[in-house]
Write a protein that holds these residues in place. Structure first.
Motif, PDB file in Angstrom:
ATOM      1  N   PRO A 181       0.753  -1.039  -0.032  1.00 39.48           N
ATOM      2  CA  PRO A 181       0.006  -0.141  -0.065  1.00 39.48           C
ATOM      3  C   PRO A 181       0.847   1.163   0.079  1.00 39.48           C
ATOM      4  CG  PRO A 181      -0.068  -0.925   2.278  1.00 39.48           C
ATOM      5  CD  PRO A 181       0.883  -1.908   1.327  1.00 39.48           C
ATOM      6  N   PRO A 182       0.345   2.348  -0.360  1.00 37.75           N
ATOM      7  CA  PRO A 182       1.080   3.747  -0.517  1.00 37.75           C
ATOM      8  C   PRO A 182       1.638   3.882   1.053  1.00 37.75           C
ATOM      9  CG  PRO A 182      -0.765   4.069  -1.646  1.00 37.75           C
ATOM     10  CD  PRO A 182      -1.035   2.627  -0.990  1.00 37.75           C
ATOM     11  N   ASP A 211       4.698   8.304  -0.435  1.00 34.63           N
ATOM     12  CA  ASP A 211       3.507   8.248  -1.550  1.00 34.63           C
ATOM     13  C   ASP A 211       2.425   9.108  -1.177  1.00 34.63           C
ATOM     14  OD1 ASP A 211       5.013   6.300  -3.022  1.00 34.63           O
ATOM     15  OD2 ASP A 211       3.895   4.555  -1.813  1.00 34.63           O
ATOM     16  N   ARG A 212       2.209   9.154   0.079  1.00 33.82           N
ATOM     17  CA  ARG A 212       1.159  10.070   0.502  1.00 33.82           C
ATOM     18  C   ARG A 212       1.480  11.492   0.197  1.00 33.82           C
ATOM     19  NH1 ARG A 212      -3.511   7.390   1.006  1.00 33.82           N
ATOM     20  NH2 ARG A 212      -3.264   5.332   1.795  1.00 33.82           N
ATOM     21  N   LEU A 243       0.479  11.979  -3.339  1.00 35.23           N
ATOM     22  CA  LEU A 243      -0.872  11.849  -3.550  1.00 35.23           C
ATOM     23  C   LEU A 243      -1.765  13.183  -3.151  1.00 35.23           C
ATOM     24  CD1 LEU A 243      -1.345   8.177  -2.447  1.00 35.23           C
ATOM     25  CD2 LEU A 243      -1.700   9.028  -4.872  1.00 35.23           C
ATOM     26  N   ARG A 264      -0.288   0.930  -7.337  1.00 33.52           N
ATOM     27  CA  ARG A 264      -0.636   1.203  -5.935  1.00 33.52           C
ATOM     28  C   ARG A 264      -1.107   2.749  -5.924  1.00 33.52           C
ATOM     29  NH1 ARG A 264       4.731   2.034  -6.137  1.00 33.52           N
ATOM     30  NH2 ARG A 264       5.685   3.926  -4.771  1.00 33.52           N
ATOM     31  N   GLU A 324      -5.191   4.162  -5.425  1.00 36.61           N
ATOM     32  CA  GLU A 324      -5.461   4.927  -4.362  1.00 36.61           C
ATOM     33  C   GLU A 324      -6.086   6.215  -5.054  1.00 36.61           C
ATOM     34  OE1 GLU A 324      -5.285   5.389  -0.207  1.00 36.61           O
ATOM     35  OE2 GLU A 324      -4.780   3.575  -1.303  1.00 36.61           O
ATOM     36  N   ALA A 342      -9.555   5.266  -5.969  1.00 38.62           N
ATOM     37  CA  ALA A 342     -10.411   5.009  -4.734  1.00 38.62           C
ATOM     38  C   ALA A 342     -10.975   6.465  -4.083  1.00 38.62           C
ATOM     39  CB  ALA A 342      -9.666   4.211  -3.669  1.00 38.62           C
ATOM     40  N   ALA A 343     -10.020   7.281  -4.243  1.00 39.21           N
ATOM     41  CA  ALA A 343     -10.388   8.690  -3.788  1.00 39.21           C
ATOM     42  C   ALA A 343     -11.248   9.560  -4.326  1.00 39.21           C
ATOM     43  CB  ALA A 343      -9.287   9.356  -3.320  1.00 39.21           C
TER      44      ALA A 343
END
Length: 200
Positions: A28-29, A33-34, A37, A55, A59, A62-63
């Motif tokens: 997962p991120p 990564d966050r 994002l 990934r 993500e 999904a957001a």
């Protein structure tokens, strides 16, 4: 690789090698990564060049952010789609959907090295961006500018065909970006990884 297990390396023609972070790519991120994002939020659709297992694309979608991954590996495209992402098996230098309309283009996990000619890649990226768009690229931690030939090597020493690659630190990436008509927007570090943002 897409099983999430390594080790896997880029083997240089001079005998050196660089470990690829397969486990992180397939997980997962993470915090770094966050940080990427978060900078995509509210900027329009996102194109992830060399999306790998997907990934980031998954993500973003999904957001609620429109995102597309492109990768030359069929397995990467399949894996991205299995996570709920959208991906095409294609080179960044091939015709792509939405050219000139992407709010953010990503070159993460060493993908600034694609093709071994960062100037050519950044010029192509500029053409993909919307007028107010941004490129986010992950860069090497050192003051580095290497144009090299590498091949993939697994833990049994099996090697694939050689291909051109590049490794750039922030200074070289920003210089190449300027030559490609991109201006420096931001540079930051998160969880030991280094990034730059370039704008049209």
């Amino acid at each position: 690789m897409l099983a999430g297990r390594g080790p896997l390396w880029l083997r240089r023609a001079d005998g050196g090698r660089h470990r690829l972070d397969v486990e992180r790519w397939c997980g997962p991120p993470d915090a770094a990564d966050r940080s990427v994002l978060d900078r995509c939020a509210g900027r329009g659709p996102v194109l992830d060049v060399g999306c790998g297992p997907g990934r980031l694309v998954a993500e973003l979608m999904a957001a609620g952010t429109l995102a597309l991954g492109v990768d030359l590996a069929a397995a990467a495209v399949h894996h991205t789609r299995s996570l709920g992402g959208t991906a095409l098996r294609r080179s960044v230098f091939d015709p792509l959907p939405g050219e000139g309309r992407w709010g953010t283009v990503l070159l993460i996990d060493g993908n600034l090295g694609i093709g071994g000619d960062p100037g050519c890649l950044l010029t192509r990226t500029r053409a993909l961006l919307a007028p107010e768009g941004r490129l986010i690229a992950e860069v090497e931690p050192d003051d580095l500018d290497e144009r090299i030939e590498v091949c993939m090597e697994d833990d049994a020493g099996r090697r694939g065909p050689a291909f051109p690659w590049a490794r750039l630190g922030a200074r070289a990436a920003l210089r190449e970006g300027g030559l490609a008509g991109l201006r420096t927007a931001e540079a930051w570090t998160s969880a030991g990884r280094h990034f730059v943002a370039l704008a049209r």
